[in-house]
Design a protein around this motif. Structure first.
Motif, mmCIF file in Angstrom:
data_model
loop_
_atom_site.group_PDB
_atom_site.id
_atom_site.type_symbol
_atom_site.label_atom_id
_atom_site.label_comp_id
_atom_site.label_asym_id
_atom_site.label_seq_id
_atom_site.Cartn_x
_atom_site.Cartn_y
_atom_site.Cartn_z
ATOM 1 N N ARG A 366 0.709 -1.334 -0.184
ATOM 2 C CA ARG A 366 0.005 -0.112 0.044
ATOM 3 C C ARG A 366 0.909 1.176 -0.098
ATOM 4 N N ARG A 367 0.748 2.090 -1.002
ATOM 5 C CA ARG A 367 1.543 3.470 -1.045
ATOM 6 C C ARG A 367 0.696 4.776 -0.851
ATOM 7 N N ARG A 368 1.280 5.331 -0.362
ATOM 8 C CA ARG A 368 0.668 7.034 -0.072
ATOM 9 C C ARG A 368 1.797 8.022 -0.522
ATOM 10 N N ALA A 369 1.609 8.819 -1.137
ATOM 11 C CA ALA A 369 2.486 9.825 -1.395
ATOM 12 C C ALA A 369 1.706 11.301 -1.842
ATOM 13 N N GLY A 370 2.543 12.243 -1.316
ATOM 14 C CA GLY A 370 1.804 13.655 -1.520
ATOM 15 C C GLY A 370 2.567 14.864 -1.169
ATOM 16 N N GLY A 371 1.859 15.905 -1.011
ATOM 17 C CA GLY A 371 2.630 17.271 -0.621
ATOM 18 C C GLY A 371 1.674 18.470 -0.810
ATOM 19 N N GLN A 372 2.597 19.709 -0.916
ATOM 20 C CA GLN A 372 1.587 20.872 -1.326
ATOM 21 C C GLN A 372 3.112 21.760 -1.641
#
Length: 674
Positions: A366-372
């Protein structure tokens, strides 16, 4: 479409604006005080002709062979998407647009504005092309070259300005229904009404079809699928006067786009809800104020090309974009137009995906990635008219912030596999544009400009890996901003009424160009190249003689990678997905009122699939056609043709595994009110 309170909030501006749209006037009041609203921004500044630009009018926009906005924009040679596929048969995340052979990346390097509002996806940077219906537009201007005043941080390769049509242009009711030889359908309609001194427009479009096989016949498997598609969009727009010289503009758009690519189950979707509100003042102190909100989402399923099972489910990528601008033009005398302003853009989002074993089908990760990301800009620009000479110069400063970036992978038992917490970073960047245009009598204008442009890496480039099986492309949280520096000189000739020619020579260099760099045959990573250089010549012609008109553009570009260090092996290579030559020519004949017959011939030279200058995508020459024949009243018969030569258009070449573009396609249907 999965709506949420966030999406519903997009339409709050229309609740507040509704009283303005409901205004009414008596005939006597209207006679005493006529107020004219345009639904557009401020007038072009005097220096606009100093830049290399092409304008497309409504007649050209609504008469393309495919009825797609990317087909319309392809009339400007040098416009390109990352791949040659259209918005029915490509992955939405590959719909980045650029100009001047500065491609090689699926993210847009050109700033695309709809009624002054950026359209790029907050997470990926692609343009939702299927949501932009050509029939809703009045005009398009494509300005090539870096730098811009408002929202200039996205205008690395140029700016594409899309302007919506008003109620008078659209008419009270207009619509069309067409079908093609594969049984696919396209339907659109709009209702427009003048309300007091303002107007309101409601419009919708629905496209669906089984699609064509993007896989060559000799490479198909039992699971190979047609590129099925279904998309819809619904828009509302209102314009109303606030006073004699101030008008309020509000716009909302919701859309959904679902596609299947190559294999059964390889489904992708993109959806969104956008809203904006704009206040334009045309008094002594002119101003243009915009605020906007975007709520978008994307999903994608990857099917193994060897075992034909699901290996990746990018099930959810919610993202939000918000921003605005304020531009003021104070009265500084008849010879000067001074523009002062600030703008702000913020993008945030998160990838949510699951990887599965190609052998057992079990969940692996399971992968999660992100930002702003955010950008705050300040700009000032002045145009000075000295007789036939116009001088222009402007600078802008951008405060860019990249923060809250992360990537986290867990196995099926929720044990941590890998994690990256990217450090927050911020910087100031400075850009400029300056130039001059000089008119030599009525027949010639000379122009020259120099500029510097800026583009932030997207959240997608920073944090999201992706797979086009069997090639894996890794993200890179350390990517730096791209910067373009360039100059150009050109001339515009108008030797007679209805005859226009233009030619431009340009030299552009993108420092820190972000590209998918090959590490092994099955592994790539996004990296900053030292630079991509593009030098070339653009030319155009527009000739109208009675019932016949001709519009043509062409561009030759010598583009190459400036490689060193880790990218030294790429030094001198042509960037991937960038043709050396492109040309487009349209001939139209209007034998009588309401009639129109036109053909468009386009050629794109060969280009490379990868940065290694391997896997060639052969040159392609296509012929499109359009015919409109009046039937009765406002009804017309419409016939369209795409790729009438049935040219084989190779859009992807992975060591001989090919994807193909649209084959010969013939459309027929009815229009009303055009």
């Amino acid at each position: 479409m999965r709506f949420s309170p966030k999406l519903a909030a997009c339409y709050l501006p229309f609740l507040f604006a509704a009283p303005a749209f409901a205004q009414d006037e008596t005939a006597d009041e209207a006679d005493e005080n006529v107020i004219i609203v345009t639904g557009q921004g401020l007038e072009d500044s005097p220096a606009t002709p100093a830049y290399s630009s092409v304008e497309l009018d409504r007649d050209l926009i609504v008469t393309s062979g495919s009825g797609r906005i990317e087909d319309v924009l392809s009339s400007v040679a040098g416009f390109q998407q990352f791949r040659r596929s259209d918005s029915r048969s490509s992955n939405p995340s590959a719909q980045g647009v650029t100009l001047r052979a500065l491609g090689g990346n699926a993210t847009s390097r050109a700033l695309v504005l709809l009624d002054g509002v950026p359209m790029a996806d907050p997470f990926f940077g692609y343009i939702p092309l299927s949501a932009i219906a050509p029939e809703r537009l009045d005009s398009i201007r494509v300005t090539r070259g870096g730098g811009s005043g408002p929202f200039g941080s996205g205008a690395l390769a140029g700016t594409i300005e899309l302007n919506s049509a008003d109620a008078n242009t659209l008419g009270p009711i207009s619509g069309s229904v067409l079908a093609n030889d594969r049984g696919e359908t396209e339907a659109s309609a709009s209702v427009a009404q003048n309300l007091g001194a303002g107007f309101a427009v409601i419009s919708g479009r629905w496209d669906r079809g089984q699609g064509f096989f993007t896989t060559p016949e000799n490479q198909r498997a039992a699971i190979t699928s047609r590129a099925a598609f279904e998309s819809w969009s619904f828009g509302v727009r209102g314009v109303a006067p606030i006073s004699d010289d101030i008008e309020l503009q509000a716009r909302g758009l919701v859309f959904n786009d679902e596609r299947t690519l190559r294999f059964e189950g390889a489904d992708s979707s993109s959806e969104g809800a956008d809203a904006s509100i704009r206040l334009v003042g045309r008094g002594n102190w002119q101003f243009d104020a915009v605020a906007y909100l975007q709520a978008r989402n994307f999903s994608n399923v990857v099917i193994s090309s060897t075992r034909f099972v699901r290996v990746l489910d990018q099930r959810n990528t919610p993202s939000t974009g918000l921003g605005g601008k304020l531009e003021v033009r104070p009265p500084v005398g008849a010879d000067h137009v001074l523009r002062l302003g600030v703008d702000y853009r913020r993008s945030s989002g998160e990838l949510q995906e699951e990887a599965y074993s190609a052998f057992t089908g079990n969940l692996r990760e399971r992968r999660r990635a992100g930002g702003q990301n955010s950008d705050f800009g300040i700009f000032i620009e002045d145009d000075w008219s000295i007789g036939d000479l116009i001088l222009t110069g402007g600078v802008r400063a951008d405060r860019t912030i990249i923060e809250n970036g992360f990537f986290r992978a867990e196995d099926a038992n929720n044990a941590l596999v890998s994690e990256t917490i990217a450090p927050d970073r911020a910087d100031w960047s400075f850009s400029y544009r300056a130039g001059a245009s000089y008119r030599l009598g009525d027949a010639m204008r000379l122009r020259a400009v120099a500029y510097r442009g800026l583009r932030l890496p997207t959240l997608n480039e920073l944090y999201r890996p992706f797979v086009v099986f069997p090639v894996v492309t890794q993200a890179n949280a350390a990517l730096e901003n791209e910067q373009l520096e360039g100059f150009e000189i050109g001339a515009d000739l108008t030797p007679a009424n209805g005859v226009e020619f233009n030619i431009t020579a340009f030299d552009n260099r993108v420092k820190n160009a972000i590209a998918n760099v090959t590490l092994t045959p099955t592994l790539r990573q996004r990296q900053n190249l030292p630079a991509i250089e593009a030098r070339g010549i653009e030319a155009g012609a527009s000739i109208t003689r009675g019932q016949i008109s001709f519009n043509g553009t062409l561009v030759y570009t010598d583009a190459k990678v400036d490689g060193s260090g880790a990218s030294v092996a790429l030094d001198g290579n042509r960037p991937p997905q960038t043709p050396e030559f492109a040309a487009s020519a349209t001939i139209a004949w209007q034998p009588a009122e309401g009639w129109l017959l036109s053909t468009t011939l386009r050629h794109v030279s060969a280009q490379f699939e990868s940065d290694q200058e391997t896997n060639v995508l052969p040159a392609a020459t296509t012929l499109n056609a359009f015919a409109q024949i009046p039937i009765a009243g406002k009804f017309s018969l419409v016939l369209r043709g795409e790729n009438l030569f049935d040219e084989t258009i190779v859009t992807r070449n992975s060591d001989g595994a090919l994807d193909l573009g649209v084959p010969r396609t013939v459309w027929g249907g009815i229009r009303f009110g055009f």
